[in-house]
Design an enzyme around this catalytic site. Structure first.
Site: not given
Length: 535
Positions: A209, A259
């Site tokens: 993330d 990401e």
């Protein structure tokens, strides 16, 4: 507990179809209104029938759930709302028995303010070793009453919060998500240990993330628009972190997907060098409007930026953070931008559905791997959440102008006639389901040969059976204006008609699959796509 394995040699991740599960909203096994691992385990046969290769779980760890689980309190514990660690291990094993791999989510930029480290930092006070794991600083101003710098938040509002002893701590997201100090060796060691913990339990990969945000410039200087380098995005120190992570993953045959939101394609590609991340999400394609020129450019740019490092591209139409495809493609502005989300935007769902069906075939025909967000295969639209039921912090930190992301996180409909559409038996779902969702339920769509679910099942079956699909080259074909047509060498042809009128199909031997009925004259209607076997 499994021992480290010899690294895989099949490179399954280069052309996999990976299904994203948002655990709170997939299926509720214990009837408390919140999705859980028991619900996922019961629905694993559905995922096997759909034909996916892997499942990516958004965070299932112990968390206060201030930000949907992205505020992690303990990486080695499953949140009680979802189940137990033993149940997670069973899920991983049961999925593997169905030839479905599991990918877990790691949130390295920050932890929850309930994490043991942050609680210790608050108790220890200024100048303590415990605070060095985070970014604590004295404030500016006569009495230290001003934040240490002017950095903008990813969620609107301030990025600094003051504690009772006068110091401030950094949080690029919410105050409940304090940023970690990645120059601290204990932070690096802890995350490598967490990676090993989950690889040893059989996970096949890790999604990273906010992968470009971890490292901060040590000066923590003010942010100036347009001035490089950015003080906390894409710092060069990140690459050493991911090289260390890659060594851990290689010992277990694990893979990473990052990401990474970066406009600079050359710098983006650095994260995909052979000794760093295996893949990264393709936000250029995800956010692209339903416009032929821009889509073709997004595809070309994606393939070009991956080519120098030999990494496969990834393709995705939607995820747990963005407006659902059916709704977005039915609006005047078919692109996606967080800043553009507003209440009451008109949507033509019939148009959006036709385009979403076409986009599914276009995406699944492209070279590389594909990520499918839960509910996309059902053609779910974005749900309108009553203001008093919204939970997403993006809504509150925007002052109420942004509807937030809850509309794409509504619990799935499984059975048209069951309470809560079969999501769970007992308490009402944690987010309200629209009253007209029976038409989208799995059981109703399974019996409909023309449904979105049937289209996805057939597309994934063909994709798996055609060796030319997935990883490998593609070649654009001559086409009329507004039409995207390309061939996979030795394999199928994909044609997507984004123009306003029907078009002739190229010479072919067989129609493998179409997103909707062809015209009586065999032409491809507007906002439709087809897979053809070459003549």
């Amino acid at each position: 507990m499994a021992a480290p394995r010899t690294p895989r040699t099949d490179h399954w991740w280069r052309d996999a179809v990976i299904y994203q599960v948002y655990p709170r909203s997939f299926a509720d096994g214990d009837g408390d209104g919140t999705g859980d691992l028991a619900g996922v385990r019961a629905r694993l046969p559905y995922l096997a029938e759909l034909g996916v290769d892997a499942v990516w779980f958004t965070p299932w760890y112990a968390s206060p759930l201030v930000d949907g689980g992205y505020d992690v309190a303990d990486y080695r514990t499953i949140d009680p709302a979802f189940g137990t660690l033993a149940e997670a291990e069973k899920l991983i094993a049961e999925a593997a028995a169905l030839d479905i791999r599991v990918i877990v989510d790691i949130v390295p930029n920050h932890v929850s303010d309930q994490h043991a480290w942050f609680q210790a930092a608050l108790a220890a006070g200024p100048g303590s070793p415990e605070r060095e794991r985070f970014h604590f600083r004295p404030g500016r101003g006569v009495q230290g009453e001003l934040p240490p710098n002017n950095w903008p938040s990813q969620f609107s509002g301030r990025t600094w919060t003051r504690v009772p002893d006068g110091e401030w701590y950094l949080h690029l997201f919410t105050p409940e998500q304090p940023d970690l100090n990645w120059s601290h060796p204990e932070v690096r060691q802890e995350h490598e240990d967490v990676l090993r913990f989950w690889f040893e339990r059989g996970v096949a990969g890790v999604r990273v993330d906010s992968a470009a945000l971890l490292a901060k410039h040590p000066a923590l200087a003010d942010f100036e628009e347009g001035v490089d380098p950015h003080p906390y995005i894409d710092q060069d120190e990140l690459h050493d972190i991911y090289r260390s992570w890659r060594a851990v993953a290689d010992a277990y045959g694990g893979v990473f997907v990052g990401e990474v939101w970066l406009p600079d394609t050359e710098r983006f590609a650095r994260y995909l060098r052979p000794d760093e991340l295996h893949t990264a999400f393709n936000f250029t394609f995800l956010a692209c409007p339903w416009e032929p020129g821009r889509l073709r450019r997004a595809i070309d740019d994606t393939l070009a930026e991956h080519a120098p490092v030999g990494a496969p591209a990834t393709w995705v139409l939607c995820n747990h953070d963005v407006t659902r495809t059916v709704t977005r493609y039915g609006r005047e502005d078919t692109g996606f931008d967080f800043a553009a989300k507003r209440f009451g935007t008109p949507t033509d769902l019939a148009l959006g559905t036709r385009r979403a069906r076409a986009a599914a075939l276009l995406t699944l025909a492209l070279p590389g791997s594909v990520y499918l967000y839960q509910g996309e295969e059902l053609g779910l639209p974005e749900a309108d959440i009553p203001v008093d039921r919204i939970q997403d912090p993006m809504h509150f930190r925007s002052g109420g102008t942004d509807p937030g992301r809850d509309g794409c996180r509504v619990p799935l409909p499984w059975e048209a006639q069951a309470p809560a559409y079969g999501f769970g038996a007992g308490a009402a779902p944690w987010l309200p389901q629209p009253e007209d969702w029976a038409q989208h339920a799995v059981d109703r769509q399974s019996a409909d040969p023309h449904s979105m679910l049937t289209l996805y099942r057939e597309a994934l079956r063909i994709r798996r059976s055609e060796p030319a699909f997935g990883d490998g080259p593609m070649r654009w074909l001559p086409a009329e204006e507004g039409v995207l047509a390309f061939a996979r060498p030795g394999g199928p042809i994909c044609v997507a008609n984004l123009s306003a009128t029907p078009v002739d199909l190229p010479a072919h031997g067989e129609v493998l699959l179409a997103s909707g009925p062809l015209g009586a004259d065999g032409r491809l209607p507007s906002d439709a796509a087809v897979w053809l076997r070459a003549d």
